[in-house]
Design a protein around this motif. Structure first.
Motif, PDB file in Angstrom:
ATOM      1  N   GLU A  86       0.837  -1.213   0.000  1.00 50.09           N
ATOM      2  CA  GLU A  86       0.000   0.000   0.000  1.00 50.09           C
ATOM      3  C   GLU A  86       0.868   1.259   0.000  1.00 50.09           C
ATOM      4  OE1 GLU A  86      -2.508  -0.262   3.475  1.00 50.09           O
ATOM      5  OE2 GLU A  86      -3.339  -2.177   2.780  1.00 50.09           O
ATOM      6  N   ASP A  87       1.912   1.248   0.832  1.00 50.07           N
ATOM      7  CA  ASP A  87       2.796   2.412   0.911  1.00 50.07           C
ATOM      8  C   ASP A  87       3.539   2.619  -0.407  1.00 50.07           C
ATOM      9  OD1 ASP A  87       1.865   2.637   3.453  1.00 50.07           O
ATOM     10  OD2 ASP A  87       3.741   2.120   4.453  1.00 50.07           O
ATOM     11  N   LEU A  88       3.878   1.517  -1.075  1.00 47.18           N
ATOM     12  CA  LEU A  88       4.541   1.616  -2.382  1.00 47.18           C
ATOM     13  C   LEU A  88       3.595   2.285  -3.381  1.00 47.18           C
ATOM     14  CD1 LEU A  88       6.661   1.053  -4.559  1.00 47.18           C
ATOM     15  CD2 LEU A  88       5.756  -1.266  -4.761  1.00 47.18           C
ATOM     16  N   ASN A  89       2.343   1.820  -3.416  1.00 37.53           N
ATOM     17  CA  ASN A  89       1.369   2.412  -4.341  1.00 37.53           C
ATOM     18  C   ASN A  89       1.193   3.904  -4.072  1.00 37.53           C
ATOM     19  OD1 ASN A  89       1.019  -0.083  -5.551  1.00 37.53           O
ATOM     20  ND2 ASN A  89      -0.770  -0.606  -4.320  1.00 37.53           N
ATOM     21  N   ALA A  90       1.115   4.272  -2.799  1.00 36.98           N
ATOM     22  CA  ALA A  90       0.984   5.684  -2.435  1.00 36.98           C
ATOM     23  C   ALA A  90       2.212   6.473  -2.896  1.00 36.98           C
ATOM     24  CB  ALA A  90       0.801   5.828  -0.924  1.00 36.98           C
ATOM     25  N   ALA A  91       3.404   5.904  -2.689  1.00 37.59           N
ATOM     26  CA  ALA A  91       4.644   6.582  -3.067  1.00 37.59           C
ATOM     27  C   ALA A  91       4.714   6.779  -4.586  1.00 37.59           C
ATOM     28  CB  ALA A  91       5.852   5.778  -2.580  1.00 37.59           C
ATOM     29  N   ILE A  92       4.230   5.788  -5.334  1.00 36.32           N
ATOM     30  CA  ILE A  92       4.227   5.898  -6.792  1.00 36.32           C
ATOM     31  C   ILE A  92       3.296   7.036  -7.215  1.00 36.32           C
ATOM     32  CG2 ILE A  92       3.560   4.745  -8.949  1.00 36.32           C
ATOM     33  CD1 ILE A  92       4.497   2.086  -7.593  1.00 36.32           C
ATOM     34  N   LYS A  93       2.098   7.079  -6.615  1.00 34.56           N
ATOM     35  CA  LYS A  93       1.133   8.149  -6.923  1.00 34.56           C
ATOM     36  C   LYS A  93       1.717   9.527  -6.605  1.00 34.56           C
ATOM     37  CE  LYS A  93      -3.251   5.718  -6.542  1.00 34.56           C
ATOM     38  NZ  LYS A  93      -3.640   4.846  -5.427  1.00 34.56           N
ATOM     39  N   GLU A  94       2.459   9.579  -5.492  1.00 34.26           N
ATOM     40  CA  GLU A  94       3.035  10.869  -5.076  1.00 34.26           C
ATOM     41  C   GLU A  94       4.339  11.174  -5.814  1.00 34.26           C
ATOM     42  OE1 GLU A  94       3.469  10.203  -0.872  1.00 34.26           O
ATOM     43  OE2 GLU A  94       1.306   9.885  -0.644  1.00 34.26           O
ATOM     44  N   ARG A  95       4.722  10.282  -6.715  1.00 32.68           N
ATOM     45  CA  ARG A  95       5.991  10.407  -7.452  1.00 32.68           C
ATOM     46  C   ARG A  95       7.180  10.577  -6.509  1.00 32.68           C
ATOM     47  NH1 ARG A  95       3.951  10.217 -12.153  1.00 32.68           N
ATOM     48  NH2 ARG A  95       2.515  11.629 -13.191  1.00 32.68           N
ATOM     49  N   ASP A  96       7.157   9.835  -5.395  1.00 34.74           N
ATOM     50  CA  ASP A  96       8.246   9.853  -4.406  1.00 34.74           C
ATOM     51  C   ASP A  96       9.223   8.752  -4.834  1.00 34.74           C
ATOM     52  OD1 ASP A  96       9.926   9.486  -2.230  1.00 34.74           O
ATOM     53  OD2 ASP A  96       8.345   9.835  -0.755  1.00 34.74           O
ATOM     54  N   GLU A  97      10.211   9.140  -5.634  1.00 34.30           N
ATOM     55  CA  GLU A  97      11.106   8.169  -6.256  1.00 34.30           C
ATOM     56  C   GLU A  97      11.905   7.385  -5.219  1.00 34.30           C
ATOM     57  OE1 GLU A  97      14.481   6.251  -7.798  1.00 34.30           O
ATOM     58  OE2 GLU A  97      14.708   8.121  -6.669  1.00 34.30           O
ATOM     59  N   LEU A  98      12.447   8.082  -4.236  1.00 37.05           N
ATOM     60  CA  LEU A  98      13.273   7.436  -3.216  1.00 37.05           C
ATOM     61  C   LEU A  98      12.474   6.362  -2.473  1.00 37.05           C
ATOM     62  CD1 LEU A  98      15.944   7.396  -1.509  1.00 37.05           C
ATOM     63  CD2 LEU A  98      14.769   8.923   0.053  1.00 37.05           C
ATOM     64  N   ARG A  99      11.300   6.762  -1.978  1.00 34.88           N
ATOM     65  CA  ARG A  99      10.459   5.847  -1.215  1.00 34.88           C
ATOM     66  C   ARG A  99       9.995   4.678  -2.090  1.00 34.88           C
ATOM     67  NH1 ARG A  99       8.742   7.212   3.256  1.00 34.88           N
ATOM     68  NH2 ARG A  99       7.352   5.919   4.456  1.00 34.88           N
ATOM     69  N   SER A 100       9.527   4.977  -3.304  1.00 39.25           N
ATOM     70  CA  SER A 100       9.001   3.898  -4.142  1.00 39.25           C
ATOM     71  C   SER A 100      10.100   2.910  -4.536  1.00 39.25           C
ATOM     72  CB  SER A 100       8.245   4.430  -5.367  1.00 39.25           C
ATOM     73  OG  SER A 100       9.081   5.209  -6.179  1.00 39.25           O
ATOM     74  N   SER A 101      11.295   3.397  -4.864  1.00 42.21           N
ATOM     75  CA  SER A 101      12.347   2.439  -5.236  1.00 42.21           C
ATOM     76  C   SER A 101      12.797   1.618  -4.029  1.00 42.21           C
ATOM     77  CB  SER A 101      13.527   3.149  -5.915  1.00 42.21           C
ATOM     78  OG  SER A 101      14.410   3.678  -4.973  1.00 42.21           O
ATOM     79  N   THR A 102      12.850   2.249  -2.858  1.00 44.44           N
ATOM     80  CA  THR A 102      13.241   1.525  -1.644  1.00 44.44           C
ATOM     81  C   THR A 102      12.236   0.415  -1.332  1.00 44.44           C
ATOM     82  OG1 THR A 102      14.249   3.534  -0.738  1.00 44.44           O
ATOM     83  CG2 THR A 102      13.798   1.761   0.811  1.00 44.44           C
ATOM     84  N   LEU A 103      10.937   0.758  -1.367  1.00 45.30           N
ATOM     85  CA  LEU A 103       9.902  -0.233  -1.058  1.00 45.30           C
ATOM     86  C   LEU A 103       9.836  -1.320  -2.133  1.00 45.30           C
ATOM     87  CD1 LEU A 103       7.090   2.088   0.369  1.00 45.30           C
ATOM     88  CD2 LEU A 103       8.744   0.682   1.620  1.00 45.30           C
ATOM     89  N   ARG A 104      10.047  -0.923  -3.386  1.00 45.43           N
ATOM     90  CA  ARG A 104      10.020  -1.903  -4.472  1.00 45.43           C
ATOM     91  C   ARG A 104      11.131  -2.947  -4.267  1.00 45.43           C
ATOM     92  NH1 ARG A 104       9.765   1.497  -8.789  1.00 45.43           N
ATOM     93  NH2 ARG A 104       7.498   1.430  -8.926  1.00 45.43           N
ATOM     94  N   LEU A 105      12.340  -2.463  -3.958  1.00 41.81           N
ATOM     95  CA  LEU A 105      13.475  -3.378  -3.730  1.00 41.81           C
ATOM     96  C   LEU A 105      13.213  -4.288  -2.528  1.00 41.81           C
ATOM     97  CD1 LEU A 105      16.490  -0.976  -4.333  1.00 41.81           C
ATOM     98  CD2 LEU A 105      16.006  -3.074  -5.608  1.00 41.81           C
ATOM     99  N   THR A 106      12.629  -3.727  -1.490  1.00 44.76           N
ATOM    100  CA  THR A 106      12.344  -4.504  -0.291  1.00 44.76           C
ATOM    101  C   THR A 106      11.285  -5.569  -0.567  1.00 44.76           C
ATOM    102  OG1 THR A 106      12.937  -2.601   1.057  1.00 44.76           O
ATOM    103  CG2 THR A 106      11.691  -4.343   2.144  1.00 44.76           C
ATOM    104  N   LEU A 107      10.224  -5.190  -1.295  1.00 45.26           N
ATOM    105  CA  LEU A 107       9.188  -6.164  -1.640  1.00 45.26           C
ATOM    106  C   LEU A 107       9.755  -7.274  -2.522  1.00 45.26           C
ATOM    107  CD1 LEU A 107       6.196  -3.749  -2.040  1.00 45.26           C
ATOM    108  CD2 LEU A 107       6.168  -5.820  -0.640  1.00 45.26           C
ATOM    109  N   SER A 108      10.689  -6.929  -3.405  1.00 46.61           N
ATOM    110  CA  SER A 108      11.253  -7.991  -4.238  1.00 46.61           C
ATOM    111  C   SER A 108      12.157  -8.907  -3.410  1.00 46.61           C
ATOM    112  CB  SER A 108      11.949  -7.436  -5.489  1.00 46.61           C
ATOM    113  OG  SER A 108      13.216  -6.952  -5.195  1.00 46.61           O
ATOM    114  N   ALA A 109      12.819  -8.342  -2.376  1.00 42.38           N
ATOM    115  CA  ALA A 109      13.615  -9.186  -1.470  1.00 42.38           C
ATOM    116  C   ALA A 109      12.691 -10.139  -0.711  1.00 42.38           C
ATOM    117  CB  ALA A 109      14.414  -8.319  -0.496  1.00 42.38           C
ATOM    118  N   ILE A 110      11.495  -9.661  -0.344  1.00 47.94           N
ATOM    119  CA  ILE A 110      10.523 -10.496   0.366  1.00 47.94           C
ATOM    120  C   ILE A 110      10.040 -11.622  -0.548  1.00 47.94           C
ATOM    121  CG2 ILE A 110       8.184 -10.519   1.368  1.00 47.94           C
ATOM    122  CD1 ILE A 110       8.833  -7.593   2.351  1.00 47.94           C
ATOM    123  N   THR A 111       9.700 -11.269  -1.786  1.00 51.80           N
ATOM    124  CA  THR A 111       9.242 -12.267  -2.761  1.00 51.80           C
ATOM    125  C   THR A 111      10.322 -13.316  -2.992  1.00 51.80           C
ATOM    126  OG1 THR A 111       7.910 -10.577  -3.841  1.00 51.80           O
ATOM    127  CG2 THR A 111       8.334 -12.583  -5.100  1.00 51.80           C
TER     128      THR A 111
END
Length: 154
Positions: free
Chosen positions: A10-35
């Motif tokens: 959810e936070d990743l989706n929000a960060a993408i909408k807000e165009r928060d590049e730092l937050r979205s890339s950090t969460l994306r990398l973390t979610l892929s580590a989880i997967t």
């Protein structure tokens, strides 16, 4: 009940909408580590919140180590970014123990280990066994071990 993983999503989706590049890339990398962790074994499985937290802690630790390496290499901009990513990840982890709190927990564990007959440097394992469940996720292993060594050397 929302899981920690769905909160990250959810936070990743929000960060993408807000165009928060730092937050979205950090969460994306973390979610892929989880997967990656979820498909690591023989069969795919859902990680528990505790396991997700361990992955986040590992990712945050990587950021701290990278920040240090970049700083030593004179690459201040990259170091700053790694630090910022670490801060984002820390928000998903339990509040870290302060030094005093950690020392008190370790002191109590040293006493307990002594009462059980374990003393001196050889008591390291016994003390760590007592301390680890109490500080789980709230203090890094290396930091805990250093405090235990220091107190056992007394």
């Amino acid at each position: 009940m929302t899981t920690l993983k769905s909160k990250l999503q959810e936070d990743l989706n929000a960060a993408i909408k807000e165009r928060d590049e730092l937050r979205s890339s950090t969460l994306r990398l973390t979610l892929s580590a989880i997967t990656k962790e979820e498909v690591a074994g023989k069969e795919k499985r859902e990680l528990s919140d505790d396991e997700v937290q361990k992955v986040i802690a590992k990712e945050a630790k990587k950021r701290r180590e990278a920040a240090e390496a970049f700083a030593q290499g004179g690459r201040a901009e990259q170091a700053e970014r790694e630090r910022a990513e670490g801060v984002i990840l820390d928000a998903y982890l339990p509040q870290q123990l302060g030094d005093d709190e950690l020392r008190q927990i370790v002191a109590q564990a040293v006493e307990d280990a002594k009462a059980a007959g374990a003393e001196g440097p050889r008591a390291m394992g016994a003390v760590m066994k007592i301390v680890n469940p109490k500080v789980a996720g709230r203090a890094e292993g290396g930091r805990v071990a250093a405090v235990v060594k220091q107190q056992l050397a007394g």
